[in-house]
Write a protein that holds these residues in place. Structure first.
Motif, PDB file in Angstrom:
ATOM      1  N   SER A  95       0.773  -1.073  -0.047  1.00  0.00           N
ATOM      2  CA  SER A  95      -0.109   0.123   0.198  1.00  0.00           C
ATOM      3  C   SER A  95       0.877   1.235  -0.064  1.00  0.00           C
ATOM      4  O   SER A  95       2.095   1.196   0.100  1.00  0.00           O
ATOM      5  CB  SER A  95      -0.776  -0.063   1.230  1.00  0.00           C
ATOM      6  OG  SER A  95       0.037   0.052   2.409  1.00  0.00           O
ATOM      7  N   GLY A  96       0.069   2.359  -0.114  1.00  0.00           N
ATOM      8  CA  GLY A  96       0.979   3.668   0.067  1.00  0.00           C
ATOM      9  C   GLY A  96       2.047   3.863  -1.019  1.00  0.00           C
ATOM     10  O   GLY A  96       1.902   3.221  -2.377  1.00  0.00           O
ATOM     11  N   MET A  97       3.256   4.357  -0.652  1.00  0.00           N
ATOM     12  CA  MET A  97       4.236   4.551  -1.521  1.00  0.00           C
ATOM     13  C   MET A  97       4.996   3.570  -2.125  1.00  0.00           C
ATOM     14  O   MET A  97       5.293   3.581  -3.388  1.00  0.00           O
ATOM     15  CB  MET A  97       5.377   5.487  -0.793  1.00  0.00           C
ATOM     16  CG  MET A  97       6.503   5.869  -1.503  1.00  0.00           C
ATOM     17  SD  MET A  97       7.411   7.136  -0.517  1.00  0.00           S
ATOM     18  CE  MET A  97       6.708   8.366  -0.187  1.00  0.00           C
ATOM     19  N   MET A  98       5.125   2.536  -1.452  1.00  0.00           N
ATOM     20  CA  MET A  98       5.811   1.249  -1.884  1.00  0.00           C
ATOM     21  C   MET A  98       4.542   0.572  -3.044  1.00  0.00           C
ATOM     22  O   MET A  98       5.159   0.159  -4.136  1.00  0.00           O
ATOM     23  CB  MET A  98       5.796   0.080  -0.974  1.00  0.00           C
ATOM     24  CG  MET A  98       6.343  -1.169  -1.458  1.00  0.00           C
ATOM     25  SD  MET A  98       7.952  -1.114  -2.190  1.00  0.00           S
ATOM     26  CE  MET A  98       9.021  -0.918  -0.869  1.00  0.00           C
ATOM     27  N   ASP A  99       3.372   0.618  -3.094  1.00  0.00           N
ATOM     28  CA  ASP A  99       2.549   0.299  -3.930  1.00  0.00           C
ATOM     29  C   ASP A  99       2.766   0.845  -5.314  1.00  0.00           C
ATOM     30  O   ASP A  99       2.592   0.389  -6.397  1.00  0.00           O
ATOM     31  CB  ASP A  99       1.004   0.313  -3.552  1.00  0.00           C
ATOM     32  CG  ASP A  99       0.559  -1.291  -3.421  1.00  0.00           C
ATOM     33  OD1 ASP A  99       1.100  -2.113  -3.828  1.00  0.00           O
ATOM     34  OD2 ASP A  99      -0.881  -1.115  -3.314  1.00  0.00           O
ATOM     35  N   SER A 100       2.908   2.211  -4.920  1.00  0.00           N
ATOM     36  CA  SER A 100       3.010   3.241  -6.274  1.00  0.00           C
ATOM     37  C   SER A 100       4.231   2.862  -6.920  1.00  0.00           C
ATOM     38  O   SER A 100       4.204   2.935  -8.026  1.00  0.00           O
ATOM     39  CB  SER A 100       3.051   4.687  -5.718  1.00  0.00           C
ATOM     40  OG  SER A 100       3.160   5.432  -6.964  1.00  0.00           O
ATOM     41  N   LYS A 101       5.330   2.776  -6.285  1.00  0.00           N
ATOM     42  CA  LYS A 101       6.785   2.137  -6.908  1.00  0.00           C
ATOM     43  C   LYS A 101       6.581   1.034  -7.525  1.00  0.00           C
ATOM     44  O   LYS A 101       7.176   1.046  -8.702  1.00  0.00           O
ATOM     45  CB  LYS A 101       7.707   2.264  -5.751  1.00  0.00           C
ATOM     46  CG  LYS A 101       8.153   3.785  -5.283  1.00  0.00           C
ATOM     47  CD  LYS A 101       8.995   3.831  -4.169  1.00  0.00           C
ATOM     48  CE  LYS A 101       9.547   4.896  -3.570  1.00  0.00           C
ATOM     49  NZ  LYS A 101      10.738   4.801  -2.681  1.00  0.00           N
ATOM     50  N   ILE A 102       5.979  -0.044  -7.045  1.00  0.00           N
ATOM     51  CA  ILE A 102       6.074  -1.262  -7.793  1.00  0.00           C
ATOM     52  C   ILE A 102       5.049  -1.380  -8.951  1.00  0.00           C
ATOM     53  O   ILE A 102       5.487  -2.138  -9.813  1.00  0.00           O
ATOM     54  CB  ILE A 102       5.559  -2.389  -6.613  1.00  0.00           C
ATOM     55  CG1 ILE A 102       6.330  -2.519  -5.276  1.00  0.00           C
ATOM     56  CG2 ILE A 102       5.203  -3.679  -7.416  1.00  0.00           C
ATOM     57  CD1 ILE A 102       7.942  -3.060  -6.046  1.00  0.00           C
ATOM     58  N   ASP A 103       4.140  -0.460  -8.870  1.00  0.00           N
ATOM     59  CA  ASP A 103       3.075  -0.290 -10.232  1.00  0.00           C
ATOM     60  C   ASP A 103       3.985   0.081 -11.291  1.00  0.00           C
ATOM     61  O   ASP A 103       3.880  -0.258 -12.396  1.00  0.00           O
ATOM     62  CB  ASP A 103       2.102   0.577  -9.846  1.00  0.00           C
ATOM     63  CG  ASP A 103       0.852  -0.042  -8.917  1.00  0.00           C
ATOM     64  OD1 ASP A 103       0.819  -1.290  -8.837  1.00  0.00           O
ATOM     65  OD2 ASP A 103      -0.025   0.659  -8.369  1.00  0.00           O
ATOM     66  N   LYS A 104       4.799   1.063 -10.745  1.00  0.00           N
ATOM     67  CA  LYS A 104       5.674   1.627 -12.085  1.00  0.00           C
ATOM     68  C   LYS A 104       6.613   0.716 -12.379  1.00  0.00           C
ATOM     69  O   LYS A 104       6.963   0.557 -13.888  1.00  0.00           O
ATOM     70  CB  LYS A 104       6.210   3.037 -11.543  1.00  0.00           C
ATOM     71  CG  LYS A 104       5.425   4.135 -11.351  1.00  0.00           C
ATOM     72  CD  LYS A 104       6.141   5.232 -10.569  1.00  0.00           C
ATOM     73  CE  LYS A 104       5.188   6.478 -10.465  1.00  0.00           C
ATOM     74  NZ  LYS A 104       5.880   7.533  -9.776  1.00  0.00           N
ATOM     75  N   ILE A 105       7.305  -0.033 -11.511  1.00  0.00           N
ATOM     76  CA  ILE A 105       8.325  -0.772 -11.680  1.00  0.00           C
ATOM     77  C   ILE A 105       7.841  -1.979 -12.862  1.00  0.00           C
ATOM     78  O   ILE A 105       8.165  -2.557 -13.900  1.00  0.00           O
ATOM     79  CB  ILE A 105       9.066  -1.458 -10.645  1.00  0.00           C
ATOM     80  CG1 ILE A 105       9.861  -0.343 -10.215  1.00  0.00           C
ATOM     81  CG2 ILE A 105       9.990  -2.575 -11.282  1.00  0.00           C
ATOM     82  CD1 ILE A 105      10.544  -0.699  -8.983  1.00  0.00           C
ATOM     83  N   SER A 106       6.609  -2.558 -12.163  1.00  0.00           N
ATOM     84  CA  SER A 106       5.930  -3.729 -12.799  1.00  0.00           C
ATOM     85  C   SER A 106       5.342  -3.413 -14.255  1.00  0.00           C
ATOM     86  O   SER A 106       5.444  -4.177 -15.232  1.00  0.00           O
ATOM     87  CB  SER A 106       4.670  -4.211 -12.105  1.00  0.00           C
ATOM     88  OG  SER A 106       3.877  -3.454 -11.718  1.00  0.00           O
ATOM     89  N   LEU A 111       4.042  -6.638 -16.467  1.00  0.00           N
ATOM     90  CA  LEU A 111       3.218  -7.688 -15.816  1.00  0.00           C
ATOM     91  C   LEU A 111       2.478  -6.650 -14.606  1.00  0.00           C
ATOM     92  O   LEU A 111       2.770  -5.666 -14.369  1.00  0.00           O
ATOM     93  CB  LEU A 111       3.986  -8.897 -15.080  1.00  0.00           C
ATOM     94  CG  LEU A 111       4.947  -8.738 -14.114  1.00  0.00           C
ATOM     95  CD1 LEU A 111       5.282 -10.042 -13.408  1.00  0.00           C
ATOM     96  CD2 LEU A 111       5.956  -7.880 -14.245  1.00  0.00           C
ATOM     97  N   SER A 112       1.241  -7.369 -14.183  1.00  0.00           N
ATOM     98  CA  SER A 112       0.640  -6.803 -13.146  1.00  0.00           C
ATOM     99  C   SER A 112       1.370  -6.702 -11.808  1.00  0.00           C
ATOM    100  O   SER A 112       2.348  -7.277 -11.530  1.00  0.00           O
ATOM    101  CB  SER A 112      -0.644  -7.397 -12.733  1.00  0.00           C
ATOM    102  OG  SER A 112      -0.439  -8.626 -12.213  1.00  0.00           O
ATOM    103  N   SER A 113       1.289  -5.669 -10.759  1.00  0.00           N
ATOM    104  CA  SER A 113       2.051  -5.422  -9.717  1.00  0.00           C
ATOM    105  C   SER A 113       1.598  -6.808  -8.719  1.00  0.00           C
ATOM    106  O   SER A 113       2.645  -7.041  -8.172  1.00  0.00           O
ATOM    107  CB  SER A 113       1.449  -4.172  -8.991  1.00  0.00           C
ATOM    108  OG  SER A 113       0.058  -4.076  -8.644  1.00  0.00           O
ATOM    109  N   ASP A 114       0.228  -7.352  -8.726  1.00  0.00           N
ATOM    110  CA  ASP A 114       0.136  -8.399  -7.764  1.00  0.00           C
ATOM    111  C   ASP A 114       1.001  -9.648  -8.350  1.00  0.00           C
ATOM    112  O   ASP A 114       1.834 -10.473  -7.497  1.00  0.00           O
ATOM    113  CB  ASP A 114      -1.300  -8.831  -8.115  1.00  0.00           C
ATOM    114  CG  ASP A 114      -2.436  -7.874  -7.425  1.00  0.00           C
ATOM    115  OD1 ASP A 114      -1.884  -7.331  -6.590  1.00  0.00           O
ATOM    116  OD2 ASP A 114      -3.413  -7.879  -7.733  1.00  0.00           O
ATOM    117  N   SER A 115       1.034  -9.725  -9.667  1.00  0.00           N
ATOM    118  CA  SER A 115       2.206 -11.044 -10.001  1.00  0.00           C
ATOM    119  C   SER A 115       3.565 -10.540  -9.746  1.00  0.00           C
ATOM    120  O   SER A 115       4.292 -11.680  -9.546  1.00  0.00           O
ATOM    121  CB  SER A 115       2.066 -11.168 -11.761  1.00  0.00           C
ATOM    122  OG  SER A 115       0.439 -11.348 -12.156  1.00  0.00           O
TER     123      SER A 115
END
Length: 601
Positions: A95-106, A111-115
């Motif tokens: 969640s939060g900032m980490m989620d946003s970073k992973i979204d950009k990297i994935s 691929l999706s952030s969940d995957s």
């Protein structure tokens, strides 16, 4: 307690004290002496090995030597930015900032952030992100690399990665491929599995190629194999300005790739093309079909075999040997007239032209590839004369460049698994006229490699002096300093050469093949060309097939290149595809250096 009992206790204490003293001395020796000594079969000390056991690494560069073409254009090893995932401590909610970073990297990785979270969470070893399973590492552009670096997510790094080969098919089997090294080979590389040469130059030059160690990215773990917080990810590389070594080949990368394209367009399923520099027999291009992918080697399929170095039935190109043997032995002359009715009259031999060629000279017989004439000449010759002349022209033996006692090799031989070929099978009776007659038209037991065939042309142009084709020109240190030049040389003489006048006559007859003989389709080429066609009958899995050849040189007035083209296992009813491809290759070569004057046409 009796005195005897006291003595026993005293002696036991003394023994225990002695044992403890020995153990103390041993531990002191290990701590102060052995920790700085090299472990057997290793480049590391005991102290370094204990640290390596705590490291988990991924290899970014194997440190192997690099291959280049004759103009210093890289043939292997491209350094690209890639994403590397490390199994770091990630006790962070999605969640939060980490989620946003992973979204950009994935999103960059496709691929999706969940995957991505699922894959990353199950990671136990570092991972280079690839475009597909087993495929090339995913190349990321400069802006993507800057973004991922700026996001600064622990355990996700953009690092320079050395890609040995491209993930595609090519006809440069001479380069070879890598295979997994033995356990002993990988014993002291921090858990990183190095590969070693499995074929081609990668195998023959392995002792020089393997270098002094890899470049790795690593992190440190505790006793439970968990990353130690705060240690971070570090990169470790050999600090030596001389390595990795540079291997400069004689290959012209541009010509090689363009010939591969022409070969593919020609429909060649099995066969080879060899292009030699007529000045010194250096290998300019060497293409083998079917093409192979050095990253996906399947030994049972055989694509990795270099057809240019494998001996097959030569057919009528072997008539070159018979012509030279007959002229040198004096069993015929350029003035003798022959008569071909289309049938030899024995041994079941006949001419390819059913109605026969009629009356013709030896020069005309060579241009028209008359079987009757060359079977006749072969019967006039002894088997020894045929064998000796074949060897004098570089057949029946390996011709590739080699040298003794060089750079630690007892015999340095860059070309891998080069066949020698055969003139007469030892199991046959060479004194039999039928054996010699069939040999005279390039059948029976005769086998020749495409490299030998191209070098045969160069030998004729050098007045009968057999050359030794090179594929490696020099080896240099990483800083450019030359380690060793592989000087061109002629092949060590084991038999006498053919007469220079004979070589000159036959090379001129090759021009007649194009102007008046079986190669007339080449008469309108940019360059004036010369050569010899050949068709050999073979049996493949009980089915009659043909090997189709064309060997020659151009331009006639100032020869620059000698070329051998071989199509294997073609239908007996098909036209000679080798002649057409030879013409296309010569057209390509003429465009690379410009057309010469058409004198000699």
């Amino acid at each position: 307690m009796t005195l005897k009992q006291k003595k026993r206790i005293f002696y036991c204490l003394m023994l225990l004290t002695g044992i403890m003293f020995i153990l103390f001395i041993r531990l002191a020796y290990i701590q102060f002496m052995m920790r700085v000594s090299l472990v057997p079969e290793s480049r590391h000390t005991l102290q370094e090995m204990s640290m390596l056991q705590r490291e988990r690494a991924i290899m970014l560069d194997s440190g192997r030597g690099r291959f280049y073409d004759r103009y210093d254009t890289p043939l292997t090893d491209e350094t690209i930015p890639v994403v590397v995932l490390f199994p770091m401590d990630r006790r962070v909610s999605q969640s939060g900032m980490m989620d946003s970073k992973i979204d950009k990297i994935s999103n960059i990785l496709g691929l999706s952030s969940d995957s991505f979270y699922k894959l990353w969470g199950n990671l136990r070893e570092p991972l280079v992100w690839r475009s597909r399973k087993g495929g090339d590492p995913l190349y990321i552009n400069e802006s993507q690399a800057k973004l991922i670096t700026k996001l600064d997510v622990s355990g996700i790094k953009v690092l320079p990665y050395n890609k040995r080969y491209n993930d595609n098919f090519s006809g440069n089997q001479w380069l070879g491929y890598l295979t997994q090294g033995t356990e002993k080979f990988n014993h002291t590389n921090g858990g990183v599995h190095l590969k070693q040469g499995g074929g081609g130059l990668e195998r023959t030059l392995e002792p020089l190629l393997k270098g002094i160690g890899p470049t790795i990215a690593y992190y440190t773990v505790d006793g439970k194999n968990k990353p130690i917080s705060g240690t971070g990810i570090r990169v470790k590389a050999p600090d030596n300005p001389y390595y990795p070594l540079r291997f400069i080949t004689t290959i012209d990368r541009s010509i090689q790739q363009q010939i591969e394209k022409l070969t593919k367009q020609s429909g060649m399923k099995q066969g080879s093309v060899v292009v030699l520099d007529t000045d010194n027999a250096d290998i300019v291009a060497m293409v083998s079909a079917p093409f192979y992918n050095p990253q996906e080697i399947h030994p049972e399929q055989g694509q990795w075999n270099n057809k240019a170095l494998q001996a097959v039935t030569p057919g009528s190109i072997f008539k070159t040997v018979i012509a030279a043997a007959a002229l040198d032995a004096g069993v015929t002359s350029i003035r003798e007239k022959f008569h071909c009715t289309g049938h030899y009259g024995k041994y079941g031999l006949s001419c390819w032209k059913e109605e026969g060629h009629g009356t013709l000279t030896l020069e005309q017989a060579y241009a028209q590839s008359c079987n009757v004439v060359f079977a006749t000449l072969a019967e006039r010759l002894t088997s020894g004369q045929i064998q000796t002349t074949a060897e004098a022209l570089g057949l029946g033996r390996r011709v590739g460049w080699e040298n003794h006692d060089m750079l630690g090799f007892s015999l340095m031989k860059p070309l891998d698994h080069e066949d020698s070929g055969v003139v007469f099978d030892p199991a046959t009776y060479p004194y039999d006229g039928g054996v010699r007659a069939q040999t005279g038209i390039g059948q029976r037991n005769v086998t020749v490699t495409p490299l030998q065939a191209a070098n045969l042309v160069v030998t004729l142009l050098h007045k009968g002096q057999v050359q030794a084709p090179r594929i490696l020109e020099r080896i240099s240190y990483h800083n450019g300093q030359v380690m060793k030049r592989l000087t061109p040389h002629t092949y060590p003489r084991t038999v006498s050469n053919i007469q220079p006048e004979t070589a000159k006559v036959i090379s001129s007859w090759m021009r007649k093949v194009v102007t008046e003989g079986t190669g007339q389709s080449l008469s309108n080429s940019n360059w004036p060309l010369a050569g010899k066609s050949g068709t050999a009958q073979t049996i493949v899995k009980g089915i009659a097939m043909n090997n189709q050849w064309f060997i020659g040189y151009g331009p006639v007035n100032q020869p620059r290149y000698a070329v051998a083209v071989l199509f294997q296992h073609e239908s007996p009813d098909s036209k000679n595809k080798a002649t057409a491809l030879f013409g296309q290759i010569m057209g390509l070569l003429s465009s690379t250096i410009g057309s010469t004057s058409d004198s000699g046409r």
